[in-house]
Each structure stands twice: as structure tokens, then as C-alpha cells.
Scaffold this motif. Structure first.
Motif, PDB file in Angstrom:
ATOM      1  N   PRO A   1      53.956  40.008  44.933  1.00  0.00           N
ATOM      2  CA  PRO A   1      53.791  39.013  45.748  1.00  0.00           C
ATOM      3  C   PRO A   1      53.382  37.705  46.241  1.00  0.00           C
ATOM      4  O   PRO A   1      52.107  37.122  45.987  1.00  0.00           O
ATOM      5  CB  PRO A   1      55.038  37.986  46.058  1.00  0.00           C
ATOM      6  N   TYR A   2      52.586  38.535  47.329  1.00  0.00           N
ATOM      7  CA  TYR A   2      51.238  37.724  48.076  1.00  0.00           C
ATOM      8  C   TYR A   2      50.195  38.162  46.861  1.00  0.00           C
ATOM      9  O   TYR A   2      48.955  37.650  47.020  1.00  0.00           O
ATOM     10  CB  TYR A   2      51.006  38.786  49.385  1.00  0.00           C
ATOM     11  N   VAL A   3      49.874  39.479  46.713  1.00  0.00           N
ATOM     12  CA  VAL A   3      48.535  39.989  45.248  1.00  0.00           C
ATOM     13  C   VAL A   3      48.399  38.537  44.309  1.00  0.00           C
ATOM     14  O   VAL A   3      47.432  38.580  43.772  1.00  0.00           O
ATOM     15  CB  VAL A   3      48.355  40.728  45.002  1.00  0.00           C
ATOM     16  N   ILE A   4      49.722  38.582  43.488  1.00  0.00           N
ATOM     17  CA  ILE A   4      49.639  37.938  42.555  1.00  0.00           C
ATOM     18  C   ILE A   4      49.680  36.525  42.901  1.00  0.00           C
ATOM     19  O   ILE A   4      48.407  35.866  42.119  1.00  0.00           O
ATOM     20  CB  ILE A   4      51.272  37.786  41.865  1.00  0.00           C
ATOM     21  N   LEU A   5      49.858  35.946  44.448  1.00  0.00           N
ATOM     22  CA  LEU A   5      49.337  34.441  44.721  1.00  0.00           C
ATOM     23  C   LEU A   5      48.541  33.635  45.034  1.00  0.00           C
ATOM     24  O   LEU A   5      47.247  33.330  44.580  1.00  0.00           O
ATOM     25  CB  LEU A   5      50.631  34.321  45.501  1.00  0.00           C
ATOM     26  N   LEU A   6      47.474  35.279  45.509  1.00  0.00           N
ATOM     27  CA  LEU A   6      46.377  34.926  45.908  1.00  0.00           C
ATOM     28  C   LEU A   6      45.134  34.849  44.370  1.00  0.00           C
ATOM     29  O   LEU A   6      44.635  33.972  45.110  1.00  0.00           O
ATOM     30  CB  LEU A   6      46.026  36.288  46.766  1.00  0.00           C
ATOM     31  N   SER A   7      45.663  35.761  43.834  1.00  0.00           N
ATOM     32  CA  SER A   7      44.608  35.559  42.581  1.00  0.00           C
ATOM     33  C   SER A   7      45.414  35.051  41.382  1.00  0.00           C
ATOM     34  O   SER A   7      43.928  34.591  41.654  1.00  0.00           O
ATOM     35  CB  SER A   7      45.517  37.277  42.066  1.00  0.00           C
TER      36      SER A   7
ATOM     37  N   PRO B   1      35.379  36.521  49.049  1.00  0.00           N
ATOM     38  CA  PRO B   1      34.641  36.521  47.693  1.00  0.00           C
ATOM     39  C   PRO B   1      35.156  35.553  46.854  1.00  0.00           C
ATOM     40  O   PRO B   1      36.223  35.184  46.508  1.00  0.00           O
ATOM     41  CB  PRO B   1      35.508  37.996  47.074  1.00  0.00           C
ATOM     42  N   LEU B   2      34.043  36.234  45.378  1.00  0.00           N
ATOM     43  CA  LEU B   2      33.981  34.719  44.373  1.00  0.00           C
ATOM     44  C   LEU B   2      35.198  34.977  43.636  1.00  0.00           C
ATOM     45  O   LEU B   2      36.006  33.481  43.295  1.00  0.00           O
ATOM     46  CB  LEU B   2      32.838  34.326  44.263  1.00  0.00           C
ATOM     47  N   LEU B   3      35.382  35.880  43.277  1.00  0.00           N
ATOM     48  CA  LEU B   3      36.614  35.802  42.148  1.00  0.00           C
ATOM     49  C   LEU B   3      37.477  37.255  42.487  1.00  0.00           C
ATOM     50  O   LEU B   3      36.465  39.177  42.997  1.00  0.00           O
ATOM     51  CB  LEU B   3      36.002  36.113  41.011  1.00  0.00           C
ATOM     52  N   ARG B   4      38.381  37.143  43.407  1.00  0.00           N
ATOM     53  CA  ARG B   4      39.534  38.262  43.518  1.00  0.00           C
ATOM     54  C   ARG B   4      40.511  38.785  42.770  1.00  0.00           C
ATOM     55  O   ARG B   4      41.256  37.230  42.054  1.00  0.00           O
ATOM     56  CB  ARG B   4      39.698  38.193  45.272  1.00  0.00           C
ATOM     57  N   LEU B   5      40.883  39.881  42.345  1.00  0.00           N
ATOM     58  CA  LEU B   5      41.737  39.437  40.997  1.00  0.00           C
ATOM     59  C   LEU B   5      42.795  40.764  41.504  1.00  0.00           C
ATOM     60  O   LEU B   5      42.101  42.005  41.100  1.00  0.00           O
ATOM     61  CB  LEU B   5      40.762  40.141  39.166  1.00  0.00           C
ATOM     62  N   PHE B   6      43.722  40.324  42.169  1.00  0.00           N
ATOM     63  CA  PHE B   6      44.855  41.062  41.860  1.00  0.00           C
ATOM     64  C   PHE B   6      44.376  42.555  43.021  1.00  0.00           C
ATOM     65  O   PHE B   6      44.881  44.141  42.537  1.00  0.00           O
ATOM     66  CB  PHE B   6      45.360  42.202  40.668  1.00  0.00           C
ATOM     67  N   THR B   7      43.565  42.174  44.011  1.00  0.00           N
ATOM     68  CA  THR B   7      43.173  42.620  44.848  1.00  0.00           C
ATOM     69  C   THR B   7      43.410  41.738  46.303  1.00  0.00           C
ATOM     70  O   THR B   7      43.943  40.532  45.870  1.00  0.00           O
ATOM     71  CB  THR B   7      42.272  43.341  45.030  1.00  0.00           C
ATOM     72  N   THR B   8      43.884  42.932  47.387  1.00  0.00           N
ATOM     73  CA  THR B   8      43.882  41.204  49.005  1.00  0.00           C
ATOM     74  C   THR B   8      42.237  41.975  49.049  1.00  0.00           C
ATOM     75  O   THR B   8      41.469  42.030  49.451  1.00  0.00           O
ATOM     76  CB  THR B   8      45.079  42.445  49.592  1.00  0.00           C
TER      77      THR B   8
END
Length: 146
Positions: free
Chosen positions: A3-9, A139-146
Motif C-alpha cells: 500500500p505504501y508504494v501504491i500511495l506514494l506513486s 526523483p521527479l517521477l517515481r512509479l511504483f518503486t520506493t
């Protein structure tokens, strides 16, 4: 995927939507400051979409903050200064308040010029605070990574 990765992304993606819609709101409303223009549906829609994106961003951010807090993980451990996490949350709330004021005051104003003025002032302040709240060192665009 946690859930953390999803919310952060999602929080990261919506950040760009907030900035884009904030610029759009200003592009649609700035020309009306000189007077002689009707504050129409297009201008109203730009302000409302900006406000909606800001509210979505705030909700995602608060969910992310709560999720980290429940796991006792420090938010913004990589921040250049220790108090940034509280600045980030506080600025996020202020951005939502200012975007809401842009919508509400431009809707309630009695003249078109007053509508434009309210939309420009409060959307502009919300956009400025948004830029201040962004953790630019990440990072300017972080997609589904931490």
C-alpha cells in the motif's frame, strides 16, 4: 506491491496533475484581470478542476502520512532539514484551503472582474505553495518503486 508504494506513486503522479491544472487555472483566469471578459464555464471549470486535484492530493498525502505513522516509519527521513515533513503537511493543507477559496470566492463574487481577481489571487497562492511543498530532492517521477 505494498500500500505504501501504491500511495506514494499516486501521490507523485497527482502532484504533476496539480501543477498542470494550477497553471491551466491561471492561464484561463489571468487574461480576465483587465476587465471586459465574462467569467464563463471554461474559467469556472479550470478553477474547479484545480481545486479537485488539490483535494485529491491532500487526501492521498494524509493517507500516506497515516500509513507511515502506523508503522512508525519516519516520513521524509531523507529530507535536507528535520522539520520538512511538518512543512509539507502544513503547506498541503494551506494549498487546499487556498484552492477552495479560489473556487468559493470566484463563485460568490458579483462582478466578472471580481471573479477573475479572486480566482487569480487564490489559485496563484495555492500554486506557489504547491511548488514550495514539493520535495525536489526526490526523483521527479517515481512509479511504483520506493
Amino acid at each position: 506491491m505494498t500500500p505504501y508504494v501504491i500511495l506514494l506513486s499516486l501521490h507523485n503522479i497527482v502532484r504533476w496533475l496539480v501543477l498542470l491544472l494550477g497553471v491551466l487555472a491561471l492561464v484561463r483566469t489571468l487574461p480576465g484581470l483587465n476587465g471586459g471578459r465574462v467569467f464563463g464555464v471554461t474559467e469556472r471549470r479550470a478553477v474547479v478542476m484545480f481545486m479537485g486535484s488539490v483535494h485529491t492530493q491532500l487526501l492521498l498525502g494524509l493517507l500516506l502520512f497515516a500509513y507511515l505513522g502506523m508503522r512508525n516509519v519516519p516520513a521524509f527521513a531523507d529530507a535536507p532539514r528535520g522539520g520538512f515533513r511538518w512543512e509539507h503537511v502544513g503547506l498541503g493543507v494551506l494549498v487546499a484551503v487556498f484552492a477552495t477559496l479560489a473556487n468559493t470566492l470566484s463563485k460568490r463574487a458579483t462582478t466578472d472582474q471580481a471573479k477573475y481577481r479572486a480566482a487569480v489571487i487564490w489559485s496563484g497562492l495555492a500554486l506557489l505553495l504547491s511548488l514550495m511543498a514539493i520535495p525536489w530532492w526526490r526523483p521527479l517521477l517515481r512509479l511504483f518503486t520506493t
